[in-house]
Design an enzyme around this catalytic site. Structure first.
Site, PDB file in Angstrom:
ATOM      1  N   THR A 199      -5.162  -4.688   4.002  1.00 50.72           N
ATOM      2  CA  THR A 199      -4.091  -4.315   4.932  1.00 50.72           C
ATOM      3  C   THR A 199      -4.705  -3.546   6.097  1.00 50.72           C
ATOM      4  O   THR A 199      -5.882  -3.173   6.080  1.00 50.72           O
ATOM      5  CB  THR A 199      -3.054  -3.406   4.250  1.00 50.72           C
ATOM      6  OG1 THR A 199      -3.684  -2.169   3.944  1.00 50.72           O
ATOM      7  CG2 THR A 199      -2.491  -4.039   2.987  1.00 50.72           C
ATOM      8  N   ARG A 200      -3.862  -3.275   7.085  1.00 48.57           N
ATOM      9  CA  ARG A 200      -4.337  -2.533   8.255  1.00 48.57           C
ATOM     10  C   ARG A 200      -4.869  -1.154   7.834  1.00 48.57           C
ATOM     11  O   ARG A 200      -5.888  -0.694   8.318  1.00 48.57           O
ATOM     12  CB  ARG A 200      -3.171  -2.372   9.224  1.00 48.57           C
ATOM     13  CG  ARG A 200      -3.619  -2.025  10.603  1.00 48.57           C
ATOM     14  CD  ARG A 200      -2.430  -1.894  11.531  1.00 48.57           C
ATOM     15  NE  ARG A 200      -1.861  -3.176  11.909  1.00 48.57           N
ATOM     16  CZ  ARG A 200      -0.840  -3.297  12.763  1.00 48.57           C
ATOM     17  NH1 ARG A 200      -0.284  -2.227  13.287  1.00 48.57           N
ATOM     18  NH2 ARG A 200      -0.374  -4.484  13.074  1.00 48.57           N
ATOM     19  N   TYR A 201      -4.174  -0.507   6.903  1.00 52.28           N
ATOM     20  CA  TYR A 201      -4.613   0.836   6.485  1.00 52.28           C
ATOM     21  C   TYR A 201      -5.895   0.775   5.678  1.00 52.28           C
ATOM     22  O   TYR A 201      -6.720   1.677   5.747  1.00 52.28           O
ATOM     23  CB  TYR A 201      -3.493   1.583   5.752  1.00 52.28           C
ATOM     24  CG  TYR A 201      -2.647   2.350   6.735  1.00 52.28           C
ATOM     25  CD1 TYR A 201      -1.689   1.692   7.498  1.00 52.28           C
ATOM     26  CD2 TYR A 201      -2.850   3.704   6.968  1.00 52.28           C
ATOM     27  CE1 TYR A 201      -0.947   2.361   8.455  1.00 52.28           C
ATOM     28  CE2 TYR A 201      -2.113   4.386   7.915  1.00 52.28           C
ATOM     29  CZ  TYR A 201      -1.162   3.718   8.652  1.00 52.28           C
ATOM     30  OH  TYR A 201      -0.431   4.391   9.607  1.00 52.28           O
ATOM     31  N   GLU A 202      -6.077  -0.302   4.938  1.00 53.43           N
ATOM     32  CA  GLU A 202      -7.360  -0.429   4.241  1.00 53.43           C
ATOM     33  C   GLU A 202      -8.483  -0.554   5.272  1.00 53.43           C
ATOM     34  O   GLU A 202      -9.533   0.089   5.142  1.00 53.43           O
ATOM     35  CB  GLU A 202      -7.370  -1.654   3.318  1.00 53.43           C
ATOM     36  CG  GLU A 202      -8.757  -1.803   2.690  1.00 53.43           C
ATOM     37  CD  GLU A 202      -8.931  -2.997   1.772  1.00 53.43           C
ATOM     38  OE1 GLU A 202      -7.929  -3.498   1.233  1.00 53.43           O
ATOM     39  OE2 GLU A 202     -10.095  -3.408   1.590  1.00 53.43           O
TER      40      GLU A 202
ATOM     41  N   GLU B  21       7.585  -5.907  -1.560  1.00 57.04           N
ATOM     42  CA  GLU B  21       6.562  -5.032  -0.955  1.00 57.04           C
ATOM     43  C   GLU B  21       7.255  -3.846  -0.296  1.00 57.04           C
ATOM     44  O   GLU B  21       8.140  -4.015   0.561  1.00 57.04           O
ATOM     45  CB  GLU B  21       5.701  -5.776   0.069  1.00 57.04           C
ATOM     46  CG  GLU B  21       4.636  -4.826   0.634  1.00 57.04           C
ATOM     47  CD  GLU B  21       3.511  -5.511   1.400  1.00 57.04           C
ATOM     48  OE1 GLU B  21       3.490  -6.758   1.492  1.00 57.04           O
ATOM     49  OE2 GLU B  21       2.645  -4.779   1.915  1.00 57.04           O
TER      50      GLU B  21
ATOM     51  N   LYS C  26      -0.093  17.748   1.979  1.00 64.36           N
ATOM     52  CA  LYS C  26       0.234  19.158   1.709  1.00 64.36           C
ATOM     53  C   LYS C  26       1.059  19.259   0.435  1.00 64.36           C
ATOM     54  O   LYS C  26       2.012  18.495   0.248  1.00 64.36           O
ATOM     55  CB  LYS C  26       1.037  19.731   2.883  1.00 64.36           C
ATOM     56  CG  LYS C  26       0.210  19.889   4.134  1.00 64.36           C
ATOM     57  CD  LYS C  26       1.007  20.530   5.245  1.00 64.36           C
ATOM     58  CE  LYS C  26       0.161  20.551   6.511  1.00 64.36           C
ATOM     59  NZ  LYS C  26       0.945  20.527   7.717  1.00 64.36           N
TER      60      LYS C  26
ATOM     61  N   ASP D 173       2.151   6.652   2.416  1.00 63.15           N
ATOM     62  CA  ASP D 173       1.790   7.915   3.085  1.00 63.15           C
ATOM     63  C   ASP D 173       1.414   8.939   2.026  1.00 63.15           C
ATOM     64  O   ASP D 173       2.202   9.197   1.110  1.00 63.15           O
ATOM     65  CB  ASP D 173       2.976   8.419   3.911  1.00 63.15           C
ATOM     66  CG  ASP D 173       3.389   7.384   4.952  1.00 63.15           C
ATOM     67  OD1 ASP D 173       2.547   6.998   5.770  1.00 63.15           O
ATOM     68  OD2 ASP D 173       4.549   6.938   4.909  1.00 63.15           O
TER      69      ASP D 173
ATOM     70  N   ASP E  23      -6.423   5.157  -0.101  1.00 61.31           N
ATOM     71  CA  ASP E  23      -7.775   5.587   0.276  1.00 61.31           C
ATOM     72  C   ASP E  23      -7.888   7.095   0.131  1.00 61.31           C
ATOM     73  O   ASP E  23      -8.912   7.667   0.479  1.00 61.31           O
ATOM     74  CB  ASP E  23      -8.062   5.194   1.728  1.00 61.31           C
ATOM     75  CG  ASP E  23      -7.058   5.800   2.683  1.00 61.31           C
ATOM     76  OD1 ASP E  23      -5.867   5.869   2.320  1.00 61.31           O
ATOM     77  OD2 ASP E  23      -7.437   6.214   3.794  1.00 61.31           O
TER      78      ASP E  23
ATOM     79  N   ASP F 183      14.497   2.000   4.580  1.00 59.50           N
ATOM     80  CA  ASP F 183      14.051   2.641   3.347  1.00 59.50           C
ATOM     81  C   ASP F 183      14.222   1.664   2.173  1.00 59.50           C
ATOM     82  O   ASP F 183      15.305   1.085   1.990  1.00 59.50           O
ATOM     83  CB  ASP F 183      14.948   3.881   3.162  1.00 59.50           C
ATOM     84  CG  ASP F 183      14.579   4.733   1.975  1.00 59.50           C
ATOM     85  OD1 ASP F 183      13.874   4.257   1.071  1.00 59.50           O
ATOM     86  OD2 ASP F 183      15.021   5.892   1.952  1.00 59.50           O
TER      87      ASP F 183
HETATM   88  C1  LIG Z   1       0.356   4.441   5.557  1.00 58.10           C
HETATM   89  S1  LIG Z   1       1.465   3.172   5.919  1.00 58.10           S
HETATM   90  C2  LIG Z   1       0.740   1.752   5.105  1.00 58.10           C
HETATM   91  C3  LIG Z   1       1.264   0.458   5.625  1.00 58.10           C
HETATM   92  C4  LIG Z   1       0.718  -0.815   4.947  1.00 58.10           C
HETATM   93  N1  LIG Z   1       1.137  -0.907   3.570  1.00 58.10           N
HETATM   94  C5  LIG Z   1      -0.785  -0.873   5.047  1.00 58.10           C
HETATM   95  O1  LIG Z   1      -1.444  -0.724   3.997  1.00 58.10           O
HETATM   96  O2  LIG Z   1      -1.303  -1.111   6.156  1.00 58.10           O
HETATM   97  C6  LIG Z   1       2.830   3.534   4.825  1.00 58.10           C
HETATM   98  C7  LIG Z   1       4.091   2.808   5.224  1.00 58.10           C
HETATM   99  O3  LIG Z   1       5.126   3.073   4.262  1.00 58.10           O
HETATM  100  C8  LIG Z   1       6.358   3.115   4.972  1.00 58.10           C
HETATM  101  N2  LIG Z   1       7.344   3.844   4.161  1.00 58.10           N
HETATM  102  C9  LIG Z   1       7.417   5.182   3.961  1.00 58.10           C
HETATM  103  N3  LIG Z   1       8.481   5.488   3.206  1.00 58.10           N
HETATM  104  C10 LIG Z   1       9.096   4.305   2.910  1.00 58.10           C
HETATM  105  C11 LIG Z   1      10.269   3.968   2.174  1.00 58.10           C
HETATM  106  N4  LIG Z   1      11.019   4.909   1.578  1.00 58.10           N
HETATM  107  N5  LIG Z   1      10.610   2.662   2.097  1.00 58.10           N
HETATM  108  C12 LIG Z   1       9.852   1.709   2.694  1.00 58.10           C
HETATM  109  N6  LIG Z   1       8.737   1.975   3.408  1.00 58.10           N
HETATM  110  C13 LIG Z   1       8.361   3.251   3.511  1.00 58.10           C
HETATM  111  C14 LIG Z   1       5.999   3.825   6.269  1.00 58.10           C
HETATM  112  O4  LIG Z   1       6.939   3.573   7.298  1.00 58.10           O
HETATM  113  C15 LIG Z   1       4.631   3.257   6.577  1.00 58.10           C
HETATM  114  O5  LIG Z   1       4.681   2.134   7.424  1.00 58.10           O
END
Ligand SMILES: C[S@@+](CC[C@H](N)C(=O)[O-])C[C@H]1O[C@@H](n2cnc3c(N)ncnc32)[C@H](O)[C@@H]1O
Length: 232
Positions: free
Chosen positions: A208-211, A60, A138, A134, A170, A112
């Protein structure tokens, strides 16, 4: 962490100041579940991360608060699941879930995902998840989007034929982007079974939390499943 790999992670690494109980999770639980430090060129056998033999390994990327990671680990004790997340507060939240539910089959890479992916061997994964990455709305930030050719090529190398890549968003623009990047990729076939099934989350895929944040705003996310093709 992979100090020598100088790729930039976009997004936050730290949030609210940690409470003492959260610091305890970092001190006591993280050492038990973290993937060891990797240096460039290190090969990582996923089986070496788990005490008991596992039927398969899943990955994941960006697990956020770790709710999905913990759910999948709890529902699939015969699978070894590795979660990657550079946001420390998210890591702490995930450690709390793993600790509370005594989950032995999840490992955490608090960084990362890309250096870890580079270290994994070919065709070692049966499933990968990129949930609500994310969106970087932009145009000039498009190169920051995780779903892009370079990372899809790496996932194509890691996923074995028949394996599944799951993504969700989303953000309608990012959903279109994910499809535009992934459907022409020779290694992936979109598993849409009709015009609307990808608007519904499968039962073995918890929210998930973001959903939940999206739904609270009245936004209906999309859920994309791709099969790793046999050749390419
Ligand atoms: C918008 S959040 C969504 C979190 C979770 N998957 C959810 O649906 O609730 C996106 C997550 O991806 C992580 N992320 C961004 N770039 C990443 C990378 N290169 N490797 C691992 N995680 C990364 C961010 O830190 C962030 O917590």
């Amino acid at each position: 962490m992979a100090e020598e790999v100088k790729r930039r992670v976009y997004g936050r690494r730290f949030g609210r100041k940690l409470r003492d109980s959260q610091k305890d999770l970092l001190a006591d639980v993280l050492p038990k579940v973290r993937v060891p430090t990797l240096t460039p060129g290190t090969a990582l056998d996923p089986a070496s991360l788990f005490a008991a033999p596992k039927r398969d390994f899943w990955l994941e990327i960006g697990f956020g608060g770790g709710e999905h990671l913990a759910w999948q680990a709890g529902h699939h004790p015969d699978i070894g699941i590795i979660g990657c997340e550079p946001f420390l507060n998210g890591v702490v939240s995930a450690l709390g879930h793993l600790h509370r539910h005594a989950l032995e089959n999840a490992r955490v890479w608090p960084d990362d995902a890309r250096p870890l992916m580079d270290a994994l061997p070919d065709a070692c994964l049966g499933r990968a998840f990129i949930l609500f990455p994310d969106p970087w709305p932009k145009k000039r930030h498009n190169s920051r989007r995780f779903v892009q050719k370079e990372n899809l090529d790496t996932l194509a190398r890691l996923l074995r034929p028949g394996a599944e890549l799951r993504m969700a968003s989303d953000d309608t623009d990012y959903v279109a982007w994910m499809l535009a990047e992934t459907t022409p990729h020779p290694a992936f076939a979109w598993l849409a079974e009709g015009p609307t099934d990808w608007r519904e989350r499968p039962e073995d895929w918890p929210a998930t939390r973001y959903e939940e944040k999206a739904r609270a705003k009245g936004i209906k996310p999309s859920f994309l499943r791709f099969r790793r093709r046999d050749a390419n």
